[in-house]
Structure formats: C-alpha cells, structure tokens
Design a protein around this motif. Structure first.
Motif, mmCIF file in Angstrom:
data_model
loop_
_atom_site.group_PDB
_atom_site.id
_atom_site.type_symbol
_atom_site.label_atom_id
_atom_site.label_comp_id
_atom_site.label_asym_id
_atom_site.label_seq_id
_atom_site.Cartn_x
_atom_site.Cartn_y
_atom_site.Cartn_z
ATOM 1 N N THR A 188 39.304 44.267 72.431
ATOM 2 C CA THR A 188 40.142 43.444 73.281
ATOM 3 C C THR A 188 39.380 41.959 73.678
ATOM 4 O O THR A 188 38.235 41.729 73.608
ATOM 5 C CB THR A 188 40.301 44.060 74.734
ATOM 6 N N LEU A 189 40.396 41.132 73.848
ATOM 7 C CA LEU A 189 40.096 39.697 74.201
ATOM 8 C C LEU A 189 40.771 39.633 75.432
ATOM 9 O O LEU A 189 41.848 39.275 75.434
ATOM 10 C CB LEU A 189 40.701 38.545 73.234
ATOM 11 N N HIS A 190 40.314 39.184 76.661
ATOM 12 C CA HIS A 190 40.805 39.266 77.886
ATOM 13 C C HIS A 190 41.921 40.320 78.106
ATOM 14 O O HIS A 190 43.239 39.903 78.560
ATOM 15 C CB HIS A 190 41.486 37.843 78.144
ATOM 16 N N GLY A 191 41.808 41.282 77.689
ATOM 17 C CA GLY A 191 42.567 42.376 77.845
ATOM 18 C C GLY A 191 43.630 42.770 76.827
ATOM 19 O O GLY A 191 44.629 43.362 76.885
ATOM 20 N N TRP A 192 43.676 41.576 75.829
ATOM 21 C CA TRP A 192 44.605 41.611 74.660
ATOM 22 C C TRP A 192 44.238 42.301 73.569
ATOM 23 O O TRP A 192 42.911 42.099 73.052
ATOM 24 C CB TRP A 192 44.943 40.132 74.327
ATOM 25 N N ASP A 193 44.647 43.239 73.099
ATOM 26 C CA ASP A 193 44.402 44.121 72.188
ATOM 27 C C ASP A 193 44.142 43.422 70.772
ATOM 28 O O ASP A 193 45.283 43.097 70.188
ATOM 29 C CB ASP A 193 45.283 45.428 71.817
ATOM 30 N N ILE A 194 43.200 43.191 70.286
ATOM 31 C CA ILE A 194 43.076 42.343 68.997
ATOM 32 C C ILE A 194 43.126 43.206 67.668
ATOM 33 O O ILE A 194 43.216 42.631 66.514
ATOM 34 C CB ILE A 194 41.740 41.599 68.953
ATOM 35 N N THR A 195 43.417 44.478 67.795
ATOM 36 C CA THR A 195 43.569 45.139 66.590
ATOM 37 C C THR A 195 45.083 45.525 66.240
ATOM 38 O O THR A 195 45.312 46.058 65.136
ATOM 39 C CB THR A 195 42.694 46.531 66.769
ATOM 40 N N THR A 196 45.987 44.997 67.194
ATOM 41 C CA THR A 196 47.363 45.207 66.842
ATOM 42 C C THR A 196 47.733 44.293 65.707
ATOM 43 O O THR A 196 46.995 43.249 65.374
ATOM 44 C CB THR A 196 48.218 44.789 67.952
ATOM 45 N N ASP A 197 48.941 44.539 64.776
ATOM 46 C CA ASP A 197 49.219 43.710 63.761
ATOM 47 C C ASP A 197 49.585 42.352 64.479
ATOM 48 O O ASP A 197 49.560 41.551 63.853
ATOM 49 C CB ASP A 197 50.702 44.366 63.216
ATOM 50 N N ASN A 198 50.334 42.322 65.396
ATOM 51 C CA ASN A 198 50.795 41.163 66.262
ATOM 52 C C ASN A 198 49.594 40.122 66.120
ATOM 53 O O ASN A 198 49.689 38.959 66.063
ATOM 54 C CB ASN A 198 51.506 41.502 67.557
ATOM 55 N N ALA A 199 48.600 40.696 66.996
ATOM 56 C CA ALA A 199 47.325 39.850 67.083
ATOM 57 C C ALA A 199 46.701 39.484 65.898
ATOM 58 O O ALA A 199 46.333 38.145 65.666
ATOM 59 C CB ALA A 199 46.260 40.746 67.898
ATOM 60 N N LYS A 200 46.820 40.189 64.893
ATOM 61 C CA LYS A 200 46.296 39.912 63.396
ATOM 62 C C LYS A 200 46.942 38.763 62.790
ATOM 63 O O LYS A 200 46.534 37.623 62.305
ATOM 64 C CB LYS A 200 46.369 41.215 62.566
ATOM 65 N N VAL A 201 48.316 38.702 63.079
ATOM 66 C CA VAL A 201 49.101 37.630 62.455
ATOM 67 C C VAL A 201 48.738 36.394 63.519
ATOM 68 O O VAL A 201 48.591 35.249 62.772
ATOM 69 C CB VAL A 201 50.747 37.804 62.480
ATOM 70 N N ILE A 202 48.733 36.336 64.606
ATOM 71 C CA ILE A 202 48.484 35.243 65.330
ATOM 72 C C ILE A 202 47.218 34.673 64.817
ATOM 73 O O ILE A 202 46.913 33.489 64.723
ATOM 74 C CB ILE A 202 48.218 35.371 66.932
ATOM 75 N N PHE A 203 45.955 35.534 64.538
ATOM 76 C CA PHE A 203 44.629 35.096 64.505
ATOM 77 C C PHE A 203 44.496 34.360 62.840
ATOM 78 O O PHE A 203 44.008 33.567 62.794
ATOM 79 C CB PHE A 203 43.452 36.036 64.405
ATOM 80 N N TYR A 204 45.678 34.946 62.195
ATOM 81 C CA TYR A 204 45.775 34.439 60.948
ATOM 82 C C TYR A 204 45.986 33.092 60.859
ATOM 83 O O TYR A 204 45.547 32.070 60.272
ATOM 84 C CB TYR A 204 46.581 35.215 59.995
ATOM 85 N N TYR A 205 47.115 32.795 61.694
ATOM 86 C CA TYR A 205 47.619 31.614 61.628
ATOM 87 C C TYR A 205 46.780 30.622 62.341
ATOM 88 O O TYR A 205 46.242 29.440 62.034
ATOM 89 C CB TYR A 205 49.059 31.407 62.568
ATOM 90 N N ILE A 206 45.900 30.992 63.281
ATOM 91 C CA ILE A 206 44.779 30.016 64.067
ATOM 92 C C ILE A 206 43.917 29.662 63.050
ATOM 93 O O ILE A 206 43.490 28.459 63.046
ATOM 94 C CB ILE A 206 44.211 30.942 65.247
ATOM 95 N N CYS A 207 43.309 30.821 62.412
ATOM 96 C CA CYS A 207 42.473 30.482 61.236
ATOM 97 C C CYS A 207 42.994 29.358 60.162
ATOM 98 O O CYS A 207 42.154 28.415 59.827
ATOM 99 C CB CYS A 207 42.288 31.910 60.436
ATOM 100 N N CYS A 208 44.193 29.602 59.718
ATOM 101 C CA CYS A 208 44.867 28.535 58.874
ATOM 102 C C CYS A 208 44.881 27.258 59.526
ATOM 103 O O CYS A 208 44.492 26.401 58.789
ATOM 104 C CB CYS A 208 46.495 28.810 58.376
ATOM 105 N N LEU A 209 45.340 27.349 60.587
ATOM 106 C CA LEU A 209 45.411 25.951 61.275
ATOM 107 C C LEU A 209 44.078 25.179 61.225
ATOM 108 O O LEU A 209 43.911 24.105 61.231
ATOM 109 C CB LEU A 209 46.029 25.936 62.627
#
Lengths: 381, 307
Positions: A188-209
């Motif tokens: 988790t990151l501040h209580g936000w589960d980073i293993t969910t699909d949703n989080a993965k997509v968000i991290f992918y976009y952060i990584c791209c940007l």
C-alpha cells in the motif's frame, strides 16, 4: 516558443518522433495490451530511464558509467523502504517478536528500526531522497574521479566496482536492508492498494509522463550551450580545458543528472513491480542498461527508449520459449551492434529511414495531392 | 582482536596468509593475462574470466578422459592439462582477436561491450556443453593433503603447487616481454603503433599474438583454479571485476605493479575475512582500493611517461 519548437523539440522531424513515441506508449499500449502485459511494459519503461541517462552521459558526454544500476537501485530502495515501513505497521506485524519493524529485521533478531530507516516514514522525505540521495552519491563519486582526471576506461571500471560493492553490501546486510531477497511484500501507498489493476494503470501513465518529461529535459540540456560543451569535451577534452573551462564541473553535473534520471526509474520500478532486490543493482543489470542504450542508439534519447523496450520484449519472448537461445542471441546482438551499427536503431533509421519516408511522401502525392485539383474545381463550382 | 593469544594470532595470520596466497596466485595469473591485454593493448576484455573458465573446463575434460581411458597417466595428467588449457584458450583468444577485437582498437569502450557479448555467448556454451552444475576434476593424489610445519599451522599442498606455477608463469611472462625480441615488438607497438609499423613490425600480427598469449595465460589460471575451487558457467564473471581492479590498482602498464597489487588485495581480503564476514571483507577491500585510487589515479606503479 519558437525556440522551444525549433531547438528543443528538434523542428518538425524531432517533434514527429516525440509525438509518435508519446502515442505509442500513452495510447497504443494501453489500448492493445491487457493489464498484465501493460504492467510488464511499464517495467520495461523504467529501464528506459537509465538508458536515456546513458545517452546524455555516454553518447554525448563520452563518460561510460557501468554503475547506473547503483542509482537505479538507490532510487528503488528508497521507495521500497518507505513502502515496507508502511506495510510493517504494528497492526500488520503483530505476530512478530518486535511488532512495527519490517519482517526481515525481525527474522534477523533486530529489535528496533535502524536510524537510516526512520526518515523513510515520511513520503515527502522519500520522494526527496529518491532524487537527492543518488545525486549526492553521484556528486561524491564524480568529484573524486573527475577532479583527479580519472576518465574513460578507468572510470568505467571504477563505477563497476562500486556496483559490486553495493551489491555485496546489500546481500551481506540481510538484517538491515533485506539481503539477497530484497525488500518484498509492498502493498500500500498511504493506504492505497498498489497491487490493484487500477493502480497499475495509474502508475503506468505516471511512468510514461515522467519518461517523456525527462526526454524533454534531456533535449533542453543537449540543445543548450552546455550540450555543445559536452560534445566538445567528448571529442577533445584537452582543447576545452585549454579554452578555460573547468571540465570536471561539467562532467560532475552531467553525472549527477544521469544518476537522478536512473533513480527516478528505480523508484517507479518499485512502485510497479512491488519489490526491489540487489539483482537490479549489480554489474549485469548495469551493463544491460548500457546495452539498451547502445541498441537504441547512443546518440538518440528516443532511440534509447525503443532499445529498452525492444530488448526486454525480446528477452521475455525468447526466454519463455528458448531460454538457451536467448543468451546466444543477446551476446550476438551486442557484438553486432558494436561492430556494425555503432549508432544503434536510431542510426539505422537515420541512414535508411528516408527510404520509408520518401515512399510515404510518394504515396501521399498519389493519394492526397492528385484529388486536390478536383477539389479545387469543386470549390470553384 | 580480543580472545586470541599471540601464538594463535600468529598461526591465524600464517594460515589466512596462505589462503590469501592461493587467492593471490589465481588473481595474479588472471591479472597477468589482463595486464598484457589491457595494459599493453588497451583492450577491455570482459570475457577474460570466460577464457579462464575455458582453461578450467579443459582441465576437467582432460581429467575425465584420463580417468576413464588412461588411468595410468593420472599422476601426470595435470601438466598436460595445463599445457592444453594454455593452447586452447590461446587459440580461442586468437580467433576472438581476428574476428572481433581488431576492428575495435580505436574504440576502447566499445571493446568492453563486444567482449561482454562474447562472454555471454561463452557462458551459455559452457552451460550447453557441461551443464549448469559446478564441476571439478579428479586431482592427482600428490596434490591432495597438506604440510604441517607446526601443530597449529596447516598448509595445503595444492596451494603451494599453484604458487609455484604462478611464479614460473610470471617469470616466463617477464622474460617474453622484456628479454625476447617479440616482447620488444609488443612494447614498441604499445608506445607508438604507427612508428612501429614504419620500422617494419607487423603490428597486426603482434596484436594477435599478444591477445592470444593473454588469453592463454588466463587458460593456465583456469587450470590452477580447478585445484582450489569448482568451476561453473559463471565462475569467470565472479573474478573479472577483481582482476580488473588488480590491474588498475597496480598501474596498467606495470607488471611489477600487477604483482604487488594482486598480493596486497588477496592478503587484505583473506586476512580480513577471518575477523569479519567474507562479504564485508570484500566491501572494505574494494572501498579502500577506490579511495587509494582517488589519490593515485594512475595506480601504484605508474609509468613515468608523458602522454
């Protein structure tokens, strides 16, 4: 704005390349790949960060660092330490003999958090550490080496030794930093589960940007006066020195910038993959990063990204089906790139790419230009 | 160093010192080859460790053949193995120079990448031919056992054998480089390639044989290595960084420097290993090297030549 367009983006062709890259990673991949593959591409893209940093450092600066894995690891470990502390809250680790410390410390009979872990309880500090710790480390190494005019081959070997030292240190200090297994079970990151699909997509976009923005930063550096100096230093260091420049300062600066780029990649790696281990720090990953850069084109920021993507796709595809063949192929590829295509994919594109673009232009004249007179008539009519 | 009496400390130093001498022998044998290739030719040969592994696997291969078909030759097979390791590794080195290295002399950093590719290919070949498991040859009986000068000190014979071998190889290399006409040509080519060509030295041929000799010595190092540890596909890569460090620390162009630095690195590491864990011993040794190199970037014995 005009300066930005002409110089930084490299005019029409440079901007086209940049936009194509952006479309590929921001639109095409998320559209055509399932979430598992997208996460994999996200991992590959984190390797593109050190590859891009090597374009600046090696392609333009002529300084070959075989220790980019060190900075990748420092960034990754900083992030992993924060996430691990959050995962080891006293509630989660109640079964341990000392609750509230990471599990591997408990296994190694540590009873309190070591001092260098304490600041990583703060996310702000962690984000700063991802950037500042590698930069300070790079500054110390750079100042020590470049002021003494250690360069070229010697610098490459010494950075390699630093990679060895850090790996041996991490593996040896299991109680303090997790040893050979690395830091695992990050959830988790501040209580936000980073293993969910949703989080993965968000991290992918952060990584791209972030990747696209370091390409722009890289172009800003290369098109500035400093960029010309960098090239001049690579080709005739003594002349630059005789012209009154303090060469070592420029080298230290570019080394620090490259270390920060790599560290950002490492931090994103931890976030997307969910663990960090010494196998991403040592000699082999560091040389692989150089290979990504060499295959993509050591003089091309965008080429390096394609290099990282291509080699990792190849690695995954081949090592799934023919694990034995892959090392032969990879070895052959290194040799071929160095011997026949010293400027990598970007070099091939620059040499042969115009055949394709010319053909495209011909097609354009056939399909687009021809109808135009009729259109004109219609307009008149 | 609490808890040890002086006589115990003495024995520890003697025995760890001797363990260090085995490490020193292998490091020096590898570094001699590398000092010739890197110091004289300026080529960064990342596959040098794999050439060592070639020697080790050759020794293993010959030992297996002798054991199965010519058991009467067991006592002396090791000397044959050393010679064959030298020749085979040298031949591979010759081929590598001919097909790969000679195109890259003007780009030293690129030799690093190309030879890294070569090392990957060689590692995978070892894995395909000999399997991923570590192997070790059956040693002749006279190499086993140990020599005990006092009750507390216990010196293994294989270590002394390897030391003797190292001394002989070192002397031969010195003779070849500094007393033979071939050595003269090598040194001339190192100092000024164009001029050497102008006075009639076939510099390409010199390069090829220099590289082959360096790889051949790595082959001998591999044969010696089999007496103290077992060989796996990645054995070579474990030693390559240490070997480079030995050469750089000693001053790339100086053979004396190579010997001195191999000795000090091996001794420091193995004596430290007794008091702290092996990994920390390595960390401290390498850190100390880097710090010394900051003050003496040219290495211990820098050549006094202006460049």
């Amino acid at each position: 704005m005009n300066y930005f367009y002409e110089k930084v983006m490299g005019g029409k062709s440079g901007l086209t390349g940049f936009i194509i890259l952006a479309v590929v990673i921001l639109v095409a991949f998320p559209l055509f790949l399932d979430i598992f593959r997208l996460n994999l591409v996200g991992k590959y893209l984190t390797y593109a960060f050190p590859a891009v940093s090597l374009v600046l450092l090696w392609g333009y600066g002529g300084i070959l660092s075989l220790g980019q894995g060190v900075f990748f690891g420092l960034g990754g470990y900083a992030m992993a330490m924060f996430l691990k502390l959050e995962a080891s809250s006293p509630e989660n680790t109640a079964i341990q003999s000392t609750p509230g410390i990471p599990d591997f410390m408990d296994w190694n009979q540590l009873t309190e958090l070591p001092w260098f872990w304490v600041p990583f309880e703060s996310f702000t500090f962690t984000l700063l550490a991802v950037i500042i710790v590698p930069a300070i480390f790079a500054y110390i190494i750079g100042a020590a080496m470049f002021k003494r005019r250690v360069g070229g081959v010697y610098f490459a070997i010494i950075t390699q030794v630093i990679a060895v030292i850090l790996t041996v240190l991490i593996v040896g200090q299991q109680g303090y930093i997790g040893g050979i297994n690395g830091i695992t079970d990050l959830r988790t990151l501040h209580g936000w589960d980073i293993t969910t699909d949703n989080a993965k997509v968000i991290f992918y976009y952060i990584c791209c940007l972030l990747l696209l923005s370091i390409v722009i930063v890289g172009r800003l550096i290369l098109t500035s006066k400093f960029g010309s100096l960098l090239l001049a230093m690579r080709d005739k260091e003594d002349r630059v020195r005789f012209s009154g420049y303090d060469v070592s300062h420029f080298k230290i600066f570019i080394f620090c910038v490259a270390s920060i780029f790599s560290a950002i990649g490492g931090a994103l790696f931890t976030l997307q993959v969910g663990f960090m281990s010494p196998s991403f720090v040592g000699i082999v990953p560091s040389i692989e990063m150089v290979i990504f850069c060499a295959v993509g084109g050591r003089m091309s920021l965008i080429g390096a990204i394609y290099g990282a993507l291509l080699i990792n796709f190849g690695k995954t595809a081949f090592s799934e089906t023919f694990p034995q063949l892959w090392l032969f192929l990879m070895g052959g590829l290194f040799i071929a790139v160095v011997m026949f295509f010293p400027n990598g994919l970007a070099g091939i594109w620059n040499t042969y790419g115009h055949y394709i673009t010319d053909r495209l232009k011909q097609l354009k004249t056939v399909f687009v230009m021809k109808p135009s007179p009729q259109e004109a008539k219609q307009d008149l009519g | 160093m609490g808890g040890y009496t002086y006589s115990e400390l003495g024995a520890i130093f003697a025995m760890q010192g001797f363990a260090g001498i085995s490490l020193f022998s292998v490091l020096l044998l590898m570094a001699l080859g590398l000092a010739i290739i890197f110091g004289q030719m300026g080529v960064i040969n990342m596959a040098h460790g794999e050439f060592m592994a070639v020697g080790a696997y050759t020794t293993y291969f010959i030992s297996t053949i002798t054991e199965n078909y010519l058991p009467s030759l067991m006592p002396i097979y090791f000397f044959i193995a050393i010679a064959v390791s030298f020749l085979f590794a040298g031949l591979l080195g010759y081929l590598a120079e001919f097909s790969l290295i000679r195109h890259l002399y003007k780009r030293p950093l690129d030799t690093l990448l190309a030879t890294w590719g070569l090392s990957l290919i060689m590692q995978q070949s070892f894995r395909s031919f000999f399997g991923a498991r570590e192997v070790s040859p059956t040693l002749p009986d006279w190499l086993l056992g140990s020599y005990q000068p006092t009750e507390m000190i216990d010196i293994p014979i294989n270590g002394m054998f390897v030391l003797g071998l190292t001394i002989i190889v070192t002397l031969v290399v010195f003779y070849l480089l500094f007393k033979s006409s071939w050595g003269l040509k090598v040194r001339a080519t190192t100092q000024n390639r164009v001029m050497s060509g102008a006075v009639g030295i076939n510099t390409q041929k010199v390069d090829r044989y220099t590289f082959a000799l360096g790889c051949g010595i790595a082959g001998i190092a591999g044969a010696a290595f089999t007496t103290i540890a077992s060989t796996g596909p990645t054995t070579g890569s474990l030693y390559i960084v240490d070997t480079f460090m030995v050469v750089v620390f000693g001053g790339a162009a100086s053979l004396f420097g190579t010997i001195a630095s191999a000795f000090s690195i091996a001794q420091a590491q193995s004596i430290l290993e007794f008091f702290i864990s092996g990994s920390m011993a390595k960390v401290y040794t390498l850190l100390a090297l880097i710090i010394i190199l900051m003050f003496k970037p040219e290495g211990l014995f820098a050549s006094k030549v202006r460049r």
